[in-house]
Design a protein around this motif. Sequence first.
Motif, PDB file in Angstrom:
ATOM      1  N   GLN A   1      55.402  81.287  -7.754  1.00 47.39           N
ATOM      2  CA  GLN A   1      54.948  81.299  -6.358  1.00 47.39           C
ATOM      3  C   GLN A   1      55.732  82.315  -5.535  1.00 47.39           C
ATOM      4  O   GLN A   1      55.163  83.046  -4.718  1.00 47.39           O
ATOM      5  CB  GLN A   1      55.107  79.901  -5.746  1.00 47.39           C
ATOM      6  CG  GLN A   1      54.146  78.865  -6.300  1.00 47.39           C
ATOM      7  CD  GLN A   1      54.384  77.499  -5.673  1.00 47.39           C
ATOM      8  OE1 GLN A   1      54.524  77.373  -4.468  1.00 47.39           O
ATOM      9  NE2 GLN A   1      54.446  76.472  -6.499  1.00 47.39           N
TER      10      GLN A   1
ATOM     11  N   ASN B   1      57.328  77.135 -11.888  1.00 45.16           N
ATOM     12  CA  ASN B   1      56.222  77.217 -10.914  1.00 45.16           C
ATOM     13  C   ASN B   1      56.689  77.826  -9.603  1.00 45.16           C
ATOM     14  O   ASN B   1      55.977  78.637  -8.993  1.00 45.16           O
ATOM     15  CB  ASN B   1      55.637  75.827 -10.664  1.00 45.16           C
ATOM     16  CG  ASN B   1      54.779  75.336 -11.804  1.00 45.16           C
ATOM     17  OD1 ASN B   1      54.269  76.133 -12.593  1.00 45.16           O
ATOM     18  ND2 ASN B   1      54.617  74.028 -11.913  1.00 45.16           N
TER      19      ASN B   1
ATOM     20  N   TYR C   1      57.973  66.328  -8.458  1.00 42.11           N
ATOM     21  CA  TYR C   1      57.965  67.413  -7.480  1.00 42.11           C
ATOM     22  C   TYR C   1      59.330  67.568  -6.818  1.00 42.11           C
ATOM     23  O   TYR C   1      59.783  68.688  -6.562  1.00 42.11           O
ATOM     24  CB  TYR C   1      56.895  67.103  -6.430  1.00 42.11           C
ATOM     25  CG  TYR C   1      56.953  67.928  -5.172  1.00 42.11           C
ATOM     26  CD1 TYR C   1      56.474  69.233  -5.137  1.00 42.11           C
ATOM     27  CD2 TYR C   1      57.465  67.383  -3.987  1.00 42.11           C
ATOM     28  CE1 TYR C   1      56.513  69.980  -3.962  1.00 42.11           C
ATOM     29  CE2 TYR C   1      57.507  68.127  -2.822  1.00 42.11           C
ATOM     30  CZ  TYR C   1      57.031  69.420  -2.811  1.00 42.11           C
ATOM     31  OH  TYR C   1      57.069  70.157  -1.660  1.00 42.11           O
TER      32      TYR C   1
ATOM     33  N   ARG D   1      45.398  66.993 -10.026  1.00 40.11           N
ATOM     34  CA  ARG D   1      44.267  67.377  -9.171  1.00 40.11           C
ATOM     35  C   ARG D   1      43.229  66.255  -9.002  1.00 40.11           C
ATOM     36  O   ARG D   1      42.032  66.489  -8.968  1.00 40.11           O
ATOM     37  CB  ARG D   1      43.559  68.625  -9.733  1.00 40.11           C
ATOM     38  CG  ARG D   1      44.442  69.837  -9.925  1.00 40.11           C
ATOM     39  CD  ARG D   1      44.951  70.356  -8.584  1.00 40.11           C
ATOM     40  NE  ARG D   1      45.650  71.627  -8.723  1.00 40.11           N
ATOM     41  CZ  ARG D   1      46.960  71.752  -8.885  1.00 40.11           C
ATOM     42  NH1 ARG D   1      47.727  70.667  -8.947  1.00 40.11           N
ATOM     43  NH2 ARG D   1      47.532  72.936  -8.986  1.00 40.11           N
TER      44      ARG D   1
ATOM     45  N   SER E   1      49.630  67.145  -9.265  1.00 37.55           N
ATOM     46  CA  SER E   1      49.603  67.931 -10.501  1.00 37.55           C
ATOM     47  C   SER E   1      48.352  67.716 -11.336  1.00 37.55           C
ATOM     48  O   SER E   1      47.922  68.632 -12.048  1.00 37.55           O
ATOM     49  CB  SER E   1      50.843  67.611 -11.347  1.00 37.55           C
ATOM     50  OG  SER E   1      50.922  66.222 -11.626  1.00 37.55           O
TER      51      SER E   1
ATOM     52  N   GLU F   1      47.790  69.906  -2.272  1.00 36.45           N
ATOM     53  CA  GLU F   1      46.705  70.292  -3.177  1.00 36.45           C
ATOM     54  C   GLU F   1      47.170  71.239  -4.285  1.00 36.45           C
ATOM     55  O   GLU F   1      46.727  71.121  -5.435  1.00 36.45           O
ATOM     56  CB  GLU F   1      45.570  70.933  -2.384  1.00 36.45           C
ATOM     57  CG  GLU F   1      44.879  69.967  -1.433  1.00 36.45           C
ATOM     58  CD  GLU F   1      43.801  70.629  -0.596  1.00 36.45           C
ATOM     59  OE1 GLU F   1      42.925  69.907  -0.081  1.00 36.45           O
ATOM     60  OE2 GLU F   1      43.843  71.876  -0.437  1.00 36.45           O
ATOM     61  N   ASP F   2      48.057  72.172  -3.952  1.00 35.22           N
ATOM     62  CA  ASP F   2      48.428  73.217  -4.913  1.00 35.22           C
ATOM     63  C   ASP F   2      49.620  72.861  -5.790  1.00 35.22           C
ATOM     64  O   ASP F   2      49.754  73.402  -6.897  1.00 35.22           O
ATOM     65  CB  ASP F   2      48.735  74.525  -4.178  1.00 35.22           C
ATOM     66  CG  ASP F   2      47.525  75.102  -3.467  1.00 35.22           C
ATOM     67  OD1 ASP F   2      46.414  74.586  -3.692  1.00 35.22           O
ATOM     68  OD2 ASP F   2      47.699  76.053  -2.681  1.00 35.22           O
ATOM     69  N   VAL F   3      50.483  71.973  -5.307  1.00 37.45           N
ATOM     70  CA  VAL F   3      51.740  71.744  -6.022  1.00 37.45           C
ATOM     71  C   VAL F   3      51.966  70.274  -6.400  1.00 37.45           C
ATOM     72  O   VAL F   3      52.151  69.952  -7.572  1.00 37.45           O
ATOM     73  CB  VAL F   3      52.948  72.240  -5.185  1.00 37.45           C
ATOM     74  CG1 VAL F   3      54.240  72.122  -5.996  1.00 37.45           C
ATOM     75  CG2 VAL F   3      52.737  73.680  -4.726  1.00 37.45           C
TER      76      VAL F   3
ATOM     77  N   LYS G   1      48.959  70.344   3.670  1.00 36.69           N
ATOM     78  CA  LYS G   1      47.715  70.290   2.901  1.00 36.69           C
ATOM     79  C   LYS G   1      47.801  71.215   1.683  1.00 36.69           C
ATOM     80  O   LYS G   1      47.437  70.832   0.558  1.00 36.69           O
ATOM     81  CB  LYS G   1      46.527  70.693   3.773  1.00 36.69           C
ATOM     82  CG  LYS G   1      45.166  70.624   3.081  1.00 36.69           C
ATOM     83  CD  LYS G   1      44.045  70.958   4.080  1.00 36.69           C
ATOM     84  CE  LYS G   1      42.680  70.766   3.452  1.00 36.69           C
ATOM     85  NZ  LYS G   1      42.404  71.705   2.359  1.00 36.69           N
ATOM     86  N   LYS G   2      48.308  72.406   1.888  1.00 31.50           N
ATOM     87  CA  LYS G   2      48.438  73.369   0.801  1.00 31.50           C
ATOM     88  C   LYS G   2      49.417  72.861  -0.252  1.00 31.50           C
ATOM     89  O   LYS G   2      49.157  72.956  -1.466  1.00 31.50           O
ATOM     90  CB  LYS G   2      48.911  74.718   1.358  1.00 31.50           C
ATOM     91  CG  LYS G   2      49.128  75.797   0.284  1.00 31.50           C
ATOM     92  CD  LYS G   2      49.491  77.123   0.916  1.00 31.50           C
ATOM     93  CE  LYS G   2      49.828  78.169  -0.138  1.00 31.50           C
ATOM     94  NZ  LYS G   2      48.731  78.399  -1.090  1.00 31.50           N
ATOM     95  N   GLU G   3      50.540  72.310   0.191  1.00 30.64           N
ATOM     96  CA  GLU G   3      51.548  71.813  -0.754  1.00 30.64           C
ATOM     97  C   GLU G   3      51.000  70.625  -1.556  1.00 30.64           C
ATOM     98  O   GLU G   3      51.234  70.521  -2.765  1.00 30.64           O
ATOM     99  CB  GLU G   3      52.814  71.403   0.011  1.00 30.64           C
ATOM    100  CG  GLU G   3      54.040  71.230  -0.859  1.00 30.64           C
ATOM    101  CD  GLU G   3      54.636  72.546  -1.346  1.00 30.64           C
ATOM    102  OE1 GLU G   3      55.597  72.499  -2.128  1.00 30.64           O
ATOM    103  OE2 GLU G   3      54.135  73.616  -0.939  1.00 30.64           O
TER     104      GLU G   3
END
Length: 357
Positions: free
Chosen positions: A316, A312, A301, A289, A287, A282-284, A278-280
């Motif tokens: 991180q 990036n 990616y 959003r 792009s 949404e955050d990465v 989920k984090k990957e």
Amino acid sequence: MAVWRKLWCRNLLSVSLLLCVLLLTVDVNARPANMSAVKEKSPAGKDDNEILPPDHLNGVKMEMDGHLNKDFHQEVFLGKEIEEFEEDSEPRRNRKKLIEIFTKVDSNKDKSVSAKEMQRWIMEKTEEHFQEAMVENKNSFRGVDPDANGQVTWDEYRVKFLASKGFNEKEIAEKVKNNEDLKLDEETQEVLESLKDRWFQADNSPNDQLLNEQEFLSFLHPEHSKGMLKYMVKEIVRDLDQDGDKKLTLSEFISLPVGTVENQQAQDIDDDWVRERKKEFEDVIDSDRDSIVTMAELEEYMDPMNEHNALNEAKQMIAVADENQNHNLELDEILKYSEYFTGSKLMDYARNVHEEF
């Protein structure tokens, strides 16, 4: 297996307790959702694996089956030196090697690492993985090119592949030559069909169904070819896409296959798996959003030589250990967070840091 190995290396359990842990691990691995999350990578250099596309690609953020590469940070930070940082190696020796790496990353010698310096380093280490793959490919290509004419036919390859699986090479070669039924089991036939599809994808124009050494490199390592990287992305999206729109929503990306949770350890691994994806997402990966990941976004990616991605990633990696919030990385910070960068936890990381440095 990887979970078992980490427990063994860090806690030095007794033999009896180790067997118990192994049984628990088997229960966890029984669930399809967890296979790639905890699997141990196949050892490189094995004869029966040399001609097969590897399940794991060093320096690529996602595995061939769509799972996140758990060792990505270590791979792009350590490059070909990753094997030297074993979990059971001597901490003081690892600390010394990590200090040496820090001094190399710190190109302007100001005793701190900026995002730009880390970006440059990541690109260099990724290139090391590329060079390793090219050397391995050269040896593998010789193994499937028996007449040494610089080209390999699909029939030559599948004979070698089946021989690596225990079939009699001469008998298989004769049957292939005479176009006879090979009488393969269902699993082997499925693997062969998948490899055939991949083979023809790697066959650049003119499409002659022959692979030269460079095309064979793309066959084994899709990260070396834009065309094969697109193919890899297409396969991943196909496996995860539930509504057939050739895009991925968050729910599709984090969805777990149907299965029974055997114990709390399995549930914890599933929870971590969902949280990390989920984090990957949404955050990465997403792009723009817009809560949708397109094939183009996933391809960008996964491209290991994308300089924007490397920057990036550098930011991180620095943010993880940047305790003083100055957007740079100091030596004491990288030593304290050594497990993140190397997979190896150093004891007494701060002892005599400045003297050694």
